[in-house]
Design a protein around this motif. Structure first.
Motif, PDB file in Angstrom:
ATOM      1  N   GLY A  90       0.395  10.144  -5.738  1.00 21.42           N
ATOM      2  CA  GLY A  90       0.194  11.591  -5.769  1.00 21.42           C
ATOM      3  C   GLY A  90       1.557  12.267  -5.797  1.00 21.42           C
ATOM      4  O   GLY A  90       2.529  11.711  -6.306  1.00 21.42           O
ATOM      5  N   GLU A  91       1.622  13.461  -5.230  1.00 15.35           N
ATOM      6  CA  GLU A  91       2.883  14.212  -5.308  1.00 15.35           C
ATOM      7  C   GLU A  91       3.832  13.932  -4.166  1.00 15.35           C
ATOM      8  O   GLU A  91       5.039  13.971  -4.327  1.00 15.35           O
ATOM      9  CB  GLU A  91       2.576  15.704  -5.357  1.00 15.35           C
ATOM     10  N   SER A  92       3.287  13.656  -2.985  1.00 13.87           N
ATOM     11  CA  SER A  92       4.194  13.547  -1.847  1.00 13.87           C
ATOM     12  C   SER A  92       4.071  12.234  -1.087  1.00 13.87           C
ATOM     13  O   SER A  92       4.942  11.896  -0.297  1.00 13.87           O
ATOM     14  CB  SER A  92       3.946  14.707  -0.876  1.00 13.87           C
ATOM     15  N   ALA A  93       3.017  11.472  -1.323  1.00 13.03           N
ATOM     16  CA  ALA A  93       2.844  10.223  -0.571  1.00 13.03           C
ATOM     17  C   ALA A  93       3.454   9.049  -1.324  1.00 13.03           C
ATOM     18  O   ALA A  93       3.830   9.173  -2.494  1.00 13.03           O
ATOM     19  CB  ALA A  93       1.364   9.979  -0.325  1.00 13.03           C
ATOM     20  N   ALA A  94       3.582   7.940  -0.620  1.00 13.82           N
ATOM     21  CA  ALA A  94       4.093   6.721  -1.248  1.00 13.82           C
ATOM     22  C   ALA A  94       3.267   5.541  -0.763  1.00 13.82           C
ATOM     23  O   ALA A  94       2.771   5.553   0.372  1.00 13.82           O
ATOM     24  CB  ALA A  94       5.553   6.516  -0.886  1.00 13.82           C
ATOM     25  N   ILE A  95       3.100   4.555  -1.639  1.00 15.45           N
ATOM     26  CA  ILE A  95       2.504   3.285  -1.211  1.00 15.45           C
ATOM     27  C   ILE A  95       3.641   2.292  -1.081  1.00 15.45           C
ATOM     28  O   ILE A  95       4.379   2.057  -2.045  1.00 15.45           O
ATOM     29  CB  ILE A  95       1.445   2.784  -2.213  1.00 15.45           C
ATOM     30  N   ILE A  96       3.808   1.763   0.122  1.00 10.72           N
ATOM     31  CA  ILE A  96       4.899   0.808   0.323  1.00 10.72           C
ATOM     32  C   ILE A  96       4.321  -0.575   0.590  1.00 10.72           C
ATOM     33  O   ILE A  96       3.185  -0.715   1.056  1.00 10.72           O
ATOM     34  CB  ILE A  96       5.836   1.207   1.488  1.00 10.72           C
ATOM     35  N   ALA A 151       4.768 -10.294  11.854  1.00  6.94           N
ATOM     36  CA  ALA A 151       3.527 -10.884  12.344  1.00  6.94           C
ATOM     37  C   ALA A 151       2.325 -10.655  11.437  1.00  6.94           C
ATOM     38  O   ALA A 151       1.271 -11.255  11.652  1.00  6.94           O
ATOM     39  CB  ALA A 151       3.205 -10.318  13.736  1.00  6.94           C
ATOM     40  N   HIS A 152       2.471  -9.794  10.418  1.00  7.93           N
ATOM     41  CA  HIS A 152       1.321  -9.479   9.566  1.00  7.93           C
ATOM     42  C   HIS A 152       1.579  -9.798   8.100  1.00  7.93           C
ATOM     43  O   HIS A 152       0.772  -9.427   7.239  1.00  7.93           O
ATOM     44  CB  HIS A 152       0.935  -7.999   9.725  1.00  7.93           C
ATOM     45  N   GLY A 153       2.682 -10.464   7.815  1.00  6.25           N
ATOM     46  CA  GLY A 153       2.982 -10.894   6.450  1.00  6.25           C
ATOM     47  C   GLY A 153       3.232  -9.731   5.506  1.00  6.25           C
ATOM     48  O   GLY A 153       3.649  -8.650   5.916  1.00  6.25           O
ATOM     49  N   ARG A 154       2.938 -10.000   4.217  1.00  4.49           N
ATOM     50  CA  ARG A 154       3.137  -8.963   3.189  1.00  4.49           C
ATOM     51  C   ARG A 154       1.971  -7.981   3.268  1.00  4.49           C
ATOM     52  O   ARG A 154       0.819  -8.378   3.070  1.00  4.49           O
ATOM     53  CB  ARG A 154       3.176  -9.647   1.824  1.00  4.49           C
ATOM     54  N   HIS A 155       2.270  -6.742   3.566  1.00  4.87           N
ATOM     55  CA  HIS A 155       1.202  -5.798   3.895  1.00  4.87           C
ATOM     56  C   HIS A 155       1.528  -4.432   3.287  1.00  4.87           C
ATOM     57  O   HIS A 155       2.623  -3.927   3.478  1.00  4.87           O
ATOM     58  CB  HIS A 155       1.098  -5.689   5.419  1.00  4.87           C
ATOM     59  N   SER A 156       0.558  -3.861   2.570  1.00  6.79           N
ATOM     60  CA  SER A 156       0.761  -2.548   1.944  1.00  6.79           C
ATOM     61  C   SER A 156       0.155  -1.439   2.790  1.00  6.79           C
ATOM     62  O   SER A 156      -0.697  -1.694   3.646  1.00  6.79           O
ATOM     63  CB  SER A 156       0.114  -2.504   0.559  1.00  6.79           C
ATOM     64  N   GLY A 157       0.570  -0.229   2.538  1.00  2.00           N
ATOM     65  CA  GLY A 157       0.000   0.930   3.221  1.00  2.00           C
ATOM     66  C   GLY A 157       0.570   2.209   2.634  1.00  2.00           C
ATOM     67  O   GLY A 157       1.577   2.183   1.922  1.00  2.00           O
ATOM     68  N   VAL A 158      -0.100   3.301   2.944  1.00  4.87           N
ATOM     69  CA  VAL A 158       0.336   4.610   2.439  1.00  4.87           C
ATOM     70  C   VAL A 158       1.240   5.269   3.468  1.00  4.87           C
ATOM     71  O   VAL A 158       0.977   5.190   4.667  1.00  4.87           O
ATOM     72  CB  VAL A 158      -0.896   5.513   2.175  1.00  4.87           C
ATOM     73  N   VAL A 159       2.328   5.866   3.000  1.00  4.34           N
ATOM     74  CA  VAL A 159       3.178   6.672   3.881  1.00  4.34           C
ATOM     75  C   VAL A 159       3.004   8.126   3.447  1.00  4.34           C
ATOM     76  O   VAL A 159       3.387   8.495   2.327  1.00  4.34           O
ATOM     77  CB  VAL A 159       4.668   6.273   3.764  1.00  4.34           C
ATOM     78  N   ARG A 160       2.414   8.926   4.323  1.00  2.00           N
ATOM     79  CA  ARG A 160       2.256  10.344   3.985  1.00  2.00           C
ATOM     80  C   ARG A 160       3.626  11.007   4.000  1.00  2.00           C
ATOM     81  O   ARG A 160       4.401  10.808   4.933  1.00  2.00           O
ATOM     82  CB  ARG A 160       1.340  11.020   4.994  1.00  2.00           C
ATOM     83  N   GLY A 161       3.923  11.747   2.951  1.00  2.06           N
ATOM     84  CA  GLY A 161       5.245  12.371   2.832  1.00  2.06           C
ATOM     85  C   GLY A 161       6.326  11.375   2.452  1.00  2.06           C
ATOM     86  O   GLY A 161       7.508  11.685   2.528  1.00  2.06           O
ATOM     87  N   GLY A 162       5.905  10.191   2.023  1.00  4.51           N
ATOM     88  CA  GLY A 162       6.873   9.128   1.709  1.00  4.51           C
ATOM     89  C   GLY A 162       7.721   9.410   0.484  1.00  4.51           C
ATOM     90  O   GLY A 162       8.775   8.808   0.301  1.00  4.51           O
ATOM     91  N   ALA A 163       7.252  10.321  -0.385  1.00  2.00           N
ATOM     92  CA  ALA A 163       8.041  10.637  -1.585  1.00  2.00           C
ATOM     93  C   ALA A 163       8.915  11.866  -1.355  1.00  2.00           C
ATOM     94  O   ALA A 163       9.580  12.333  -2.281  1.00  2.00           O
ATOM     95  CB  ALA A 163       7.100  10.883  -2.767  1.00  2.00           C
ATOM     96  N   SER A 164       8.916  12.374  -0.118  1.00  2.00           N
ATOM     97  CA  SER A 164       9.700  13.585   0.149  1.00  2.00           C
ATOM     98  C   SER A 164      11.190  13.272   0.176  1.00  2.00           C
ATOM     99  O   SER A 164      11.595  12.113   0.331  1.00  2.00           O
ATOM    100  CB  SER A 164       9.287  14.182   1.495  1.00  2.00           C
ATOM    101  N   ARG A 165      12.001  14.310   0.063  1.00  2.00           N
ATOM    102  CA  ARG A 165      13.458  14.117   0.071  1.00  2.00           C
ATOM    103  C   ARG A 165      13.937  13.524   1.387  1.00  2.00           C
ATOM    104  O   ARG A 165      14.957  12.859   1.436  1.00  2.00           O
ATOM    105  CB  ARG A 165      14.151  15.454  -0.137  1.00  2.00           C
ATOM    106  N   LYS A 166      13.199  13.812   2.454  1.00  2.00           N
ATOM    107  CA  LYS A 166      13.627  13.347   3.769  1.00  2.00           C
ATOM    108  C   LYS A 166      13.329  11.856   3.970  1.00  2.00           C
ATOM    109  O   LYS A 166      14.140  11.113   4.518  1.00  2.00           O
ATOM    110  CB  LYS A 166      12.903  14.171   4.843  1.00  2.00           C
TER     111      LYS A 166
END
Lengths: 239, 199
Positions: free
Chosen positions: A16-22, A28-43
């Motif tokens: 989307g515009e501001s989130a990121a999937i990392i 302890a949980h291996g290779r694991h994906s998730g959404v970071v809200r605001g992850g695409a922000s400048r900060k």
């Protein structure tokens, strides 16, 4: 569902515009994906660079949901950005973990080795030998560790000069006989002996590359190993 | 009447696809346009229709313009022997806002990415190498983002340009203007320390 862990960021893509999937390789949980809200922000985006070490907290209503991460930086590995060889090493590590490891399966020993290697990229001049040993550890985690302790033919523990491309076991010169030209030469650095010169590195990476290709064939679906690994090998050959 | 309402809903739906706009803000924007049909909506529609017909990528640098060659590439005063390599047109515009760079540009159209399978041939790297050789470029400035993908691309381009004889430089990295050391990450401070200079 909720847990906290420490991990190395493998990849980030905007959602989307501001989130990121990392995608994070956690202890302890291996290779694991998730959404970071605001992850695409400048900060936040500058924190989410491959190789960065993060404290992560993952939350989801059900375990099979992608869930959301909250992240806090522990260690930036921005120091490698100016070093083309170290940067190629970092890219190869992230790309191989992404391709090789199944999701959500813990690999604690490999995680430790990965953090050690990423630290070495910035501080240890002879890190390519560490990288080679890391690939061997990756093969072990995939269930195909090389057996370089004794000759597969004679049982001898000394004079191990070759590796069988079929079994991954060491072979002595006497054991190889007429088959020597069909075996991989075994560089001493693969057994942790002596410095890793460019020729030995190339021989070692040819062995690990052969077995990674074979073991990952179902995942790769006819494609070669990640381009990032090929670029690292190319740069090492130019040293 | 129903058709008119549907047209407006379609317009709102299209507007909501723009960056920074969601369904709610698109509705507000369309309402504002409808209230200013004469002074704003009609000229905007005309301008959009015109640009949609005329916009094209510059055949030389990849910039967006309305001719086959963009105004920067067509300007003989900008043939300074310097090419600034940027990831995207937005970065080119950012560089132009500084009014400090007087040479020409080359827009890559992205960065190398191992995980997304973006290789050199997906970008405009082969065209850059050909261009540097053909135009007798003296310096190539790599103005790429200070990210892992951006710097991987920068190193790759520096290698690819190795045989051309052009000097390859990158933008400096370090403390931003107005930045405070206490708030910077260790990697940025390290880069600034390595790039220190006499005062």
């Amino acid at each position: 569902m909720e847990w906290r862990d420490e991990g190395v960021l493998l990849s980030m893509r905007t959602h989307g515009e501001s989130a990121a999937i990392i995608e994070v390789f956690t202890a302890a949980h291996g290779r694991h994906s998730g959404v970071v809200r605001g992850g695409a922000s400048r900060k936040v985006a500058p924190i989410l660079q491959p190789g960065a070490q993060l404290a992560v907290e993952w939350r989801a209503r059900l375990d099979d949901h992608i869930g959301t991460y909250t992240v806090e930086p522990l260690r930036s590995r921005a120091g490698v950005l100016g070093d083309r060889l170290a940067l190629a090493g970092l890219n190869a590590v992230c790309a191989l973990i992404h391709v090789a490891l199944p999701e959500r399966e813990p690999h604690a020993a490999l995680w430790q080795a990965t953090v050690g290697l990423l630290d070495a990229l910035q501080s240890v001049p002879d890190w390519p030998a560490d990288y080679l040993r890391w690939e061997m550890r990756l093969l072990e985690e995939l269930g195909f560790g090389l057996d370089l302790t004794r000759c597969a033919v004679t049982g001898a523990r000394d004079g191990l000069d070759f590796v069988s491309p079929r079994t991954g076991r060491a072979v002595s010169r006497a054991g190889a006989g007429d088959w020597a030209d069909r075996l991989f030469p075994l560089p001493a650095c693969l057994m942790g002996q002596g410095p890793a010169d460019p020729r030995q590195m190339a021989e070692g990476l040819a062995i690990t590359g052969h077995f990674l290709n074979r073991e990952l064939a179902p995942v790769l679906g006819g494609r070669p190993l990640p381009e990032a690994r090929a670029r690292l090998i190319d740069l090492l050959a130019r040293l | 009447m129903a058709d008119a309402a549907r047209d407006i809903e379609d317009l709102i739906e299209l507007m909501s696809r723009l960056p920074g706009l969601g369904p709610r803000s698109a509705r507000r924007a369309v309402l504002s346009l409808l209230k200013k049909r004469g002074p704003l909506m009609a000229p905007l529609a005309q301008a959009m229709a015109h640009v949609a017909l005329t916009a094209r990528d510059c055949a030389t640098c990849g910039n967006i313009g309305t001719e086959d060659t963009c105004p920067i590439c067509a300007d003989p005063a900008r043939a300074t022997g310097e090419i600034c390599v940027v990831e995207d047109v937005a970065d080119l515009w950012a560089m132009e806002r500084t009014a400090m760079f007087k040479g020409r540009y080359h827009v890559l159209g992205g960065t190398l990415s191992a995980l997304d399978a973006v290789g050199p041939d997906e970008l405009r790297i082969p065209q850059l190498v050909r261009r540097v050789a053909a135009e007798g470029v003296r310096e190539v400035i790599l103005a790429l983002n200070a990210t892992v993908d951006g710097q991987t691309t920068a190193h790759y381009i520096a290698d690819a340009l190795g045989g051309t004889g052009a000097k390859v430089t990158t933008l400096a990295q370090g403390v931003p203007i107005g930045g405070e050391l206490d708030y910077l990450d260790d990697g940025t401070i390290g880069a600034a320390l390595r790039a220190r200079r006499s005062v």
